[in-house]
Design a protein around this motif. Structure first.
Motif, PDB file in Angstrom:
ATOM      1  N   GLY A   7      45.593  52.325  35.471  1.00  0.00           N
ATOM      2  CA  GLY A   7      46.387  52.644  36.657  1.00  0.00           C
ATOM      3  C   GLY A   7      45.790  52.246  37.982  1.00  0.00           C
ATOM      4  O   GLY A   7      46.199  52.765  39.022  1.00  0.00           O
ATOM      5  N   VAL A   8      44.802  51.322  37.977  1.00  0.00           N
ATOM      6  CA  VAL A   8      44.282  50.770  39.225  1.00  0.00           C
ATOM      7  C   VAL A   8      44.176  49.255  39.056  1.00  0.00           C
ATOM      8  O   VAL A   8      44.076  48.754  37.933  1.00  0.00           O
ATOM      9  N   PRO A   9      44.186  48.488  40.165  1.00  0.00           N
ATOM     10  CA  PRO A   9      44.057  47.032  40.050  1.00  0.00           C
ATOM     11  C   PRO A   9      42.728  46.651  39.405  1.00  0.00           C
ATOM     12  O   PRO A   9      41.669  47.138  39.809  1.00  0.00           O
ATOM     13  N   CYS A  10      42.772  45.782  38.403  1.00  0.00           N
ATOM     14  CA  CYS A  10      41.576  45.375  37.672  1.00  0.00           C
ATOM     15  C   CYS A  10      41.609  43.882  37.385  1.00  0.00           C
ATOM     16  O   CYS A  10      42.677  43.273  37.292  1.00  0.00           O
ATOM     17  N   LYS A  11      40.427  43.309  37.210  1.00  0.00           N
ATOM     18  CA  LYS A  11      40.294  41.944  36.689  1.00  0.00           C
ATOM     19  C   LYS A  11      39.140  41.935  35.713  1.00  0.00           C
ATOM     20  O   LYS A  11      38.051  42.448  36.007  1.00  0.00           O
ATOM     21  N   SER A  12      39.369  41.331  34.560  1.00  0.00           N
ATOM     22  CA  SER A  12      38.355  41.288  33.511  1.00  0.00           C
ATOM     23  C   SER A  12      37.846  39.867  33.318  1.00  0.00           C
ATOM     24  O   SER A  12      38.437  38.898  33.792  1.00  0.00           O
ATOM     25  N   GLY A  13      36.735  39.761  32.576  1.00  0.00           N
ATOM     26  CA  GLY A  13      36.173  38.471  32.217  1.00  0.00           C
ATOM     27  C   GLY A  13      35.588  38.534  30.825  1.00  0.00           C
ATOM     28  O   GLY A  13      35.193  39.610  30.358  1.00  0.00           O
ATOM     29  N   ARG A  16      46.942  43.708  49.831  1.00  0.00           N
ATOM     30  CA  ARG A  16      47.929  44.330  48.936  1.00  0.00           C
ATOM     31  C   ARG A  16      48.435  43.330  47.906  1.00  0.00           C
ATOM     32  O   ARG A  16      48.648  43.683  46.740  1.00  0.00           O
ATOM     33  N   ARG A  17      48.617  42.086  48.316  1.00  0.00           N
ATOM     34  CA  ARG A  17      49.102  41.058  47.389  1.00  0.00           C
ATOM     35  C   ARG A  17      48.079  40.824  46.269  1.00  0.00           C
ATOM     36  O   ARG A  17      48.441  40.713  45.099  1.00  0.00           O
ATOM     37  N   ILE A  18      46.810  40.729  46.649  1.00  0.00           N
ATOM     38  CA  ILE A  18      45.773  40.505  45.635  1.00  0.00           C
ATOM     39  C   ILE A  18      45.715  41.695  44.675  1.00  0.00           C
ATOM     40  O   ILE A  18      45.625  41.528  43.453  1.00  0.00           O
ATOM     41  N   ASN A  19      45.780  42.906  45.213  1.00  0.00           N
ATOM     42  CA  ASN A  19      45.783  44.087  44.351  1.00  0.00           C
ATOM     43  C   ASN A  19      46.973  44.087  43.399  1.00  0.00           C
ATOM     44  O   ASN A  19      46.843  44.454  42.222  1.00  0.00           O
ATOM     45  N   ALA A  20      48.127  43.694  43.894  1.00  0.00           N
ATOM     46  CA  ALA A  20      49.319  43.670  43.044  1.00  0.00           C
ATOM     47  C   ALA A  20      49.157  42.678  41.902  1.00  0.00           C
ATOM     48  O   ALA A  20      49.508  42.969  40.747  1.00  0.00           O
ATOM     49  N   VAL A  21      48.605  41.501  42.213  1.00  0.00           N
ATOM     50  CA  VAL A  21      48.413  40.490  41.168  1.00  0.00           C
ATOM     51  C   VAL A  21      47.360  40.957  40.164  1.00  0.00           C
ATOM     52  O   VAL A  21      47.492  40.737  38.953  1.00  0.00           O
ATOM     53  N   MET A  22      46.319  41.628  40.652  1.00  0.00           N
ATOM     54  CA  MET A  22      45.320  42.174  39.730  1.00  0.00           C
ATOM     55  C   MET A  22      45.931  43.208  38.804  1.00  0.00           C
ATOM     56  O   MET A  22      45.681  43.217  37.591  1.00  0.00           O
TER      57      MET A  22
END
Length: 309
Positions: free
Chosen positions: A256-262, A233-239
């Motif tokens: 509206g969902v946890p994401c990480k880009s590059g 949950r913590r990782i999702n929140a930070v994402m």
């Protein structure tokens, strides 16, 4: 509205992915296509990996590309495996509101980065891995290989290029070292940082790799617990709040969902309780996020009712 994703018909996935790809794929003559100018400018891949093992994709979902900043998700996961939430004594969890490579905020806040996904925060995470791993790259690449089900190769050309243009990141590392927040030789930290960014992946592998975050910390492919439910949950929140550079708020609003880009043009995300998703299209917007990828994720969550917000 429920904070869990709404149920959708799995039979819709293949048709919806193909429809989304047709709407957003860059084409010659498009502004973003011309701006990018690279040989992969017209490529587009989109993949979804459900928790039950079903994988659906369209376009160039198996074409390899360097993972770039998406590696920070896996480095953060490994660091949390090693030290738990003590990590956040050295790096924060707040959006920065500044570009991902800004030095100004870092100076003003005593060498403690705002979050682990801006470059300075990722450098601290690398320093933590050097503290706690006998061979940090072997452990990190092993984690990625376990989650993707495939060996991890490194793009040597990208690795060399990242090394040549890493002066600003090195400056951040030296600045944090002066505040006592980087413990190792800066060259060691930079070597790990650039190597993780140069790992080769594809949309299929990335969608599969983040399913543990959608499954309360357990990899559904192997049944192995990667992190605790709380840390997932913590990782999702930070994402969700910091994963897409200085446009994370707008991204959360649209997707509206946890994401990480590059900056290779990939975006990875997960829908808790449902699936992992990855999209790749190299032309970028001014914030460093894939233009077509952003639109694709917006359409996908709208049409399948996947937003967690």
């Amino acid at each position: 509205m429920s904070h869990r994703a709404r149920e959708h018909d799995p039979g819709d996935l293949e048709a919806v992915l193909a429809e989304v790809a047709e709407e957003v794929r860059p084409r010659p003559g498009d502004e973003e296509h011309e701006e990018h100018g690279g040989e992969d400018a017209g490529r587009f891949g989109l993949a979804v990996a459900r928790l039950d093992g079903e994988e659906v994709s369209t376009g160039d979902a198996e074409h390899p590309f360097p993972v770039q900043s998406i590696a920070k998700v896996f480095a953060l996961t490994l660091a949390l495996q090693k030290v738990g939430e003590d990590l956040f004594e050295r790096v924060g969890r707040e959006p920065s509101g500044d570009p991902y490579n800004s030095l100004i905020q870092l100076e003003q806040e005593g060498g403690r980065p705002r979050n682990p996904f801006i470059n300075s925060g990722a450098l601290v995470v690398c320093d933590v891995l050097l503290d706690h791993c006998d061979d940090p790259w072997a452990e990190l690449s092993g984690l990625i290989a376990d989650l993707t089900g495939a060996d991890v190769a490194v793009d040597e050309e990208v690795l060399a290029a990242e090394g040549r243009r890493g002066h600003r990141n090195a400056s951040m590392a030296y600045l944090m070292s002066s505040f006592g927040n980087v413990h190792h030789d800066v060259d060691e930290v930079m070597a790990l940082y650039t190597r993780q960014s140069s790992a080769l992946v594809d949309c299929h592998r990335l969608a599969r790799a983040v399913r543990f975050l959608a499954n309360d910390g357990v990899d559904p492919r192997t049944g192995r617990r990667v992190v605790s439910e709380q840390l997932a949950r913590r990782i999702n929140a930070v994402m969700l709040t910091t994963g897409t550079y200085d446009s994370a708020g707008q991204f959360a609003y649209e997707v509206g969902v946890p994401c990480k880009s590059g900056v290779s043009g990939a975006i990875v995300g997960d829908v808790p309780g449902r699936l992992g998703v990855s999209v790749w299209s190299p032309p970028l917007d001014p914030s460093g996020n894939s233009r077509a990828g952003r639109r694709a994720l917006h359409l996908l969550v709208e049409r399948l009712g996947l937003s967690v917000l």
